[in-house]
Design a protein around this motif. Sequence first.
Motif, PDB file in Angstrom:
ATOM      1  N   TYR A 192       0.804  -1.225   0.000  1.00  0.00           N
ATOM      2  CA  TYR A 192       0.000   0.000   0.000  1.00  0.00           C
ATOM      3  C   TYR A 192       0.839   1.278   0.000  1.00  0.00           C
ATOM      4  O   TYR A 192       0.310   2.360  -0.265  1.00  0.00           O
ATOM      5  CB  TYR A 192      -0.905   0.023   1.236  1.00  0.00           C
ATOM      6  CG  TYR A 192      -1.898  -1.117   1.270  1.00  0.00           C
ATOM      7  CD1 TYR A 192      -2.973  -1.170   0.390  1.00  0.00           C
ATOM      8  CD2 TYR A 192      -1.764  -2.147   2.204  1.00  0.00           C
ATOM      9  CE1 TYR A 192      -3.884  -2.211   0.423  1.00  0.00           C
ATOM     10  CE2 TYR A 192      -2.684  -3.186   2.254  1.00  0.00           C
ATOM     11  CZ  TYR A 192      -3.739  -3.222   1.355  1.00  0.00           C
ATOM     12  OH  TYR A 192      -4.634  -4.248   1.395  1.00  0.00           O
ATOM     13  N   SER A 206       1.959   6.992   0.540  1.00  0.00           N
ATOM     14  CA  SER A 206       0.869   6.138   0.069  1.00  0.00           C
ATOM     15  C   SER A 206       0.876   5.997  -1.448  1.00  0.00           C
ATOM     16  O   SER A 206       1.092   6.963  -2.187  1.00  0.00           O
ATOM     17  CB  SER A 206      -0.471   6.707   0.532  1.00  0.00           C
ATOM     18  OG  SER A 206      -1.540   5.890   0.075  1.00  0.00           O
ATOM     19  N   GLU A 264      -4.760   4.886   0.847  1.00  0.00           N
ATOM     20  CA  GLU A 264      -4.479   4.499   2.229  1.00  0.00           C
ATOM     21  C   GLU A 264      -3.825   5.670   2.966  1.00  0.00           C
ATOM     22  O   GLU A 264      -3.013   6.404   2.403  1.00  0.00           O
ATOM     23  CB  GLU A 264      -3.555   3.283   2.281  1.00  0.00           C
ATOM     24  CG  GLU A 264      -3.975   2.135   1.380  1.00  0.00           C
ATOM     25  CD  GLU A 264      -5.379   1.636   1.653  1.00  0.00           C
ATOM     26  OE1 GLU A 264      -5.815   1.696   2.822  1.00  0.00           O
ATOM     27  OE2 GLU A 264      -6.037   1.184   0.708  1.00  0.00           O
ATOM     28  N   PHE A 279      -6.129  -2.961   7.282  1.00  0.00           N
ATOM     29  CA  PHE A 279      -6.522  -1.774   6.525  1.00  0.00           C
ATOM     30  C   PHE A 279      -8.021  -1.813   6.231  1.00  0.00           C
ATOM     31  O   PHE A 279      -8.459  -2.538   5.335  1.00  0.00           O
ATOM     32  CB  PHE A 279      -5.737  -1.674   5.218  1.00  0.00           C
ATOM     33  CG  PHE A 279      -4.279  -1.386   5.414  1.00  0.00           C
ATOM     34  CD1 PHE A 279      -3.829  -0.078   5.556  1.00  0.00           C
ATOM     35  CD2 PHE A 279      -3.355  -2.420   5.489  1.00  0.00           C
ATOM     36  CE1 PHE A 279      -2.484   0.195   5.752  1.00  0.00           C
ATOM     37  CE2 PHE A 279      -2.009  -2.153   5.681  1.00  0.00           C
ATOM     38  CZ  PHE A 279      -1.575  -0.846   5.819  1.00  0.00           C
TER      39      PHE A 279
END
Length: 332
Positions: free
Chosen positions: A129, A220, A224, A266
């Motif tokens: 991510y 990122s 995210e 997440f």
Amino acid sequence: MDNNLMAVVPQVGDPRFWVYALSIIDLGELAGSSPLPFVNEAQIRDLRVSFPGECEQRHIADFLDAETARIDRLCDLRAQQIELLREASFRRIYDAVRGSHVEGARKDSGLEWLGTVPAAWRVGSVSHYFEVELGKMLNQERAHGDHLRPYLRVANVQWDRIDVSNLSMMDFPPEEQVRYRLRPGDLLVNEGGSWPGRAAVWDGEVPEIYYQKALHRIRSHGAELPRWLYYCIVVAERLKVFQVQGNTSTMTHLTREQLRPQRFPFPDPGIQRELVDQLDRAASRDLEVGQLLESQLALLAERRQALITAAVTGQFDVSTASGRNVTDGVSA
């Protein structure tokens, strides 16, 4: 009181009084400015100190024993409150990272330290991510050049705070500036130094700034939130996840190879933002309360010493005085 100092305390009078009396003397001035300061017996013996008779010494010592013990109890209480505040803060973050308050089905995260998470949450590696990069290595030549710019070091990155009061400079030529320049929202994590894993999000306080090799810069790939990852790292560091996986009780480095495959939960970005907002508001309240408690601790220590000084130097009559006024405004 050091045993070597106790050995030269006058034999006449109450030893407790002399412990208090010596505590108000700046022994550092006696030691001088040598690389290894040392106070010898002769320097202590030659001190010129006015002191009362033995009976008065005992009265002063009795008074100070009682009053300093009461202040010490208040200090212990404040220290306990600070620790409870820290524990409550961590528990709040841990519960958020696990999604403890999310209703519905749950699944095994596959992470022993985390347990279960909501079934809809993803569990993935940092590198999936985020982009993880180390900064520029500093050497003597790079401290000079035509493109000197401020950069962040390990010492600048504290927990949830980046100190820009003491910035160093390094040469960052134009071809390196894109690679090493920080953006607001980048997460910085200490790779080495005194506290590997310590992290904070860069807020853009300095318009143009860079970072050195002992720091990981995490950015990122998409939606995210680095701030969500920050809270995940807080939990992992507190639970010694990095140490356990590195098979060492004292972690000296959190390498890129260790950090990139670390797996964290997440939720959808919208839920990340909601949880982060809640945690940030709570952290702001905790900071205010913690600063108040710390200031009270400092005030109690200051007034404890002032009370000892006043009593030992005869600024008031201990037979009629009460030291309770020293803690006005900071009672339990």
